[in-house]
Design an enzyme around this catalytic site. Structure first.
Site, PDB file in Angstrom:
ATOM      1  N   ALA A 115       0.785  -1.235   0.000  1.00 26.04           N
ATOM      2  CA  ALA A 115       0.000   0.000   0.000  1.00 26.04           C
ATOM      3  C   ALA A 115       0.817   1.286   0.000  1.00 26.04           C
ATOM      4  O   ALA A 115       0.306   2.331  -0.380  1.00 26.04           O
ATOM      5  CB  ALA A 115      -0.946  -0.001   1.198  1.00 26.04           C
ATOM      6  N   GLY A 116       2.078   1.237   0.487  1.00 23.05           N
ATOM      7  CA  GLY A 116       2.833   2.483   0.617  1.00 23.05           C
ATOM      8  C   GLY A 116       3.138   3.143  -0.715  1.00 23.05           C
ATOM      9  O   GLY A 116       3.377   2.446  -1.704  1.00 23.05           O
TER      10      GLY A 116
ATOM     11  N   GLY B 180       0.477   5.064  -0.197  1.00 26.31           N
ATOM     12  CA  GLY B 180      -0.935   5.160   0.143  1.00 26.31           C
ATOM     13  C   GLY B 180      -1.844   5.781  -0.883  1.00 26.31           C
ATOM     14  O   GLY B 180      -3.048   5.932  -0.629  1.00 26.31           O
TER      15      GLY B 180
ATOM     16  N   ASP C  49       4.817  -8.378   5.861  1.00 27.93           N
ATOM     17  CA  ASP C  49       5.413  -8.830   4.608  1.00 27.93           C
ATOM     18  C   ASP C  49       4.322  -9.425   3.724  1.00 27.93           C
ATOM     19  O   ASP C  49       3.701 -10.438   4.075  1.00 27.93           O
ATOM     20  CB  ASP C  49       6.496  -9.873   4.902  1.00 27.93           C
ATOM     21  CG  ASP C  49       7.333 -10.218   3.678  1.00 27.93           C
ATOM     22  OD1 ASP C  49       6.842 -10.052   2.541  1.00 27.93           O
ATOM     23  OD2 ASP C  49       8.493 -10.645   3.853  1.00 27.93           O
TER      24      ASP C  49
ATOM     25  N   CYS D 267       3.939   0.112 -12.436  1.00 31.35           N
ATOM     26  CA  CYS D 267       4.143   1.364 -13.160  1.00 31.35           C
ATOM     27  C   CYS D 267       5.333   1.181 -14.101  1.00 31.35           C
ATOM     28  O   CYS D 267       6.294   1.948 -14.086  1.00 31.35           O
ATOM     29  CB  CYS D 267       4.386   2.523 -12.206  1.00 31.35           C
ATOM     30  SG  CYS D 267       4.341   4.127 -13.039  1.00 31.35           S
TER      31      CYS D 267
END
Length: 506
Positions: free
Chosen positions: A310-311, A313, A367, A438
């Site tokens: 998620a980071g 966010g 993790d 990405c």
């Protein structure tokens, strides 16, 4: 850079100075006794950021800090930003020019002096700064930060660079033989390995064929050197796009949750400051919207969603807002405690709203490779936004093209496969997972999905194109050969996001 052009685009200087024709003598119009002795704050800020990037920093993080520290705003801040990002993006072009002008390999030039010369070259060739101003201020900067001896070299190199315009220099540094890809890489300031990987990706994802590939690659490499527009996300239930338009934004033409900010500081918008909106590329928004929209067959009355990586966010922020609207729970997992704190900050507004609803928003530190074993078949929707080379975001991460190497792909490939496998173990029967990167690199996209699916007869890949078409406007027929979707900066105006939709058989 203009799409399809042969090299870096000349920009209007943010200070409004008109570019003058170079003095073909190569000499500054200012007498030595009248030249500045120190660099101005904007140029000092750009130099400082470039040195921090050379030490491993990131321009998008270092530059705002430096602008605040030097109290640069408005035109001065924009000037420093263009110098920093432009000189970093076009480093390949400028280094080749500097080698010729200095008559020595750049490896023999001190790193600090080289950054000063890159900034000077960008002012001469990539910005509308008068020749005498570019030369004098660059020498003054060198005298202050590199020393009097270096200032002499910088003065001589700047004189040599000013003897030709950009088109002439591009002709001088572009190979006249060899592969077309290598010539385009040199002209558009990309490492050859990245240009070749992007060529293969255009073909592999069905965005180009043998007839169009050279022109398409030219456009893609060119657009990587154009600053990306500032995209905002209006998090549903917290703020609307109309609210953002009321604060000066423009409706995005293709993504319902997105808006464009034509100028100014996004942090000046109240909705951004309090977390109801955020800066987020429209392509990243499409990833989250696709996960929420993909049909599932799990039959859950109260869905559980997971953002595995998620980071910091951004996607979790949109997913949280969507989950609350749907009455679902969301777990945002991040392996790094610091980044997990960033996720919690990003989700603050959504968590406050969730407290008044039937949804639960939770941020965890863990993790992602272990979640499948710890929580088998526990989630109805899972996003795997896998760590990758970031080759799809070279417009926004100017240093990435020089920092990444082909060797990164091997370690990332192992991690990507482990994360995807773990996520599929955590997926409930009938549930859907979206694997996203990405990066369009085939080794990080279709190869990863294909390798994992070979060992997972319980998983089927769903055609993502109809789902993406349902959450966007006007992109039908532009997303390649399927079943995965690849977005492109030169086609969609987004970062180069890849996404594959996978369903566990019910």
């Amino acid at each position: 850079m203009d799409e399809g052009s042969g090299g870096p685009r000349r920009r209007q200087d943010t200070r409004g100075e008109d570019r003058q024709r170079p003095d073909r003598s190569g000499r500054s119009a200012t007498r030595p006794s009248e030249r500045g002795r120190t660099g101005d704050p904007a140029r000092l800020a750009a130099y400082t950021v470039m040195r921090r990037v050379a030490d491993g920093g990131y321009a998008n993080l270092e530059l705002p800090h430096e602008l605040r520290r030097r109290r640069l705003r408005g035109r001065d801040a924009a000037f420093a930003t263009e110098m920093t990002y432009g000189a970093t993006r076009l480093r390949g072009v400028y280094d080749a020019i500097i080698e010729i002008a200095a008559d020595r390999p750049i490896a023999r030039i001190d790193g600090g002096v080289l950054d000063t010369l890159r900034l000077g070259a960008h002012q001469l060739l990539g910005m509308r700064v008068p020749v005498h101003a570019a030369a004098d201020t660059t020498v003054a900067l060198a005298r202050q930060v590199n020393g009097a001896g270096a200032a002499g070299l910088v003065n001589a190199v700047m004189r040599r660079i000013s003897e030709r315009d950009l088109d002439a220099w591009l002709e001088a540094i572009t190979p006249t033989d060899g592969e077309v890809t290598n010539r385009l890489a040199a002209r558009h300031s990309h490492p050859e390995w990245i240009a070749k990987a992007l060529r293969q990706a255009l073909l592999g994802h069905g965005a180009s064929d043998k007839v169009t590939i050279d022109a398409d690659l030219d456009r893609l490499l060119a657009i990587d050197n154009v600053p990306a527009e500032v995209n905002l996300v209006a998090r549903p239930g917290l703020v609307t796009v109309d609210d953002l338009v009321g604060e000066g934004a423009i409706v995005h033409p293709h993504v319902a949750t997105a808006a464009l900010l034509p100028g100014g500081d996004p942090g000046a918008l109240a909705a951004v400051r309090d977390g109801r909106a955020a800066v987020q590329d429209a392509g990243s928004q499409v990833v989250a919207l696709t996960l929420a929209a993909a049909p599932i067959e799990s039959g859950s009355q109260h869905e559980r969603w997971l953002d595995l990586c998620a980071g910091p966010g951004g996607k979790a922020g949109l997913l949280a807002a969507l989950a609350i609207e749907r009455g679902a729970d969301l777990v945002a997992n991040e392996i790094t405690p610091h980044r997990a704190e960033l996720v919690a900050q990003t989700l603050g507004a959504a968590m406050d709203r969730a407290a008044k609803s039937d949804s639960k928003i939770e941020v965890r530190t863990g993790d992602g490779r272990e979640i499948g074993e710890d929580e088998p078949a526990a989630y109805d929707r899972i996003l795997i936004d896998a760590p990758c080379t970031g080759l799809g975001a070279l417009r926004r991460r100017p240093e990435a093209r020089w920092r990444r190497t082909p060797g990164d792909l091997a370690a990332l490939g192992v991690l990507q496969r482990e994360l995807l496998g773990s996520a599929l173990d955590a997926l409930a029967p009938g549930g859907v997972a979206v694997y996203a990167t990405c990066s369009p690199h085939l080794a990080e996209t279709t190869f990863v999905v294909g390798d994992v699916l070979k060992k997972r007869p319980d998983i089927e890949q769903v055609d993502a194109r109809p789902v993406v078409e349902a959450v966007t406007f006007g992109w039908a027929g532009t997303m390649g050969s399927g079943p995965a979707v690849q977005l492109w900066p030169h086609v969609h105006g987004t970062d180069g996001m890849f996404l594959a939709v996978l369903r566990k058989r019910a």
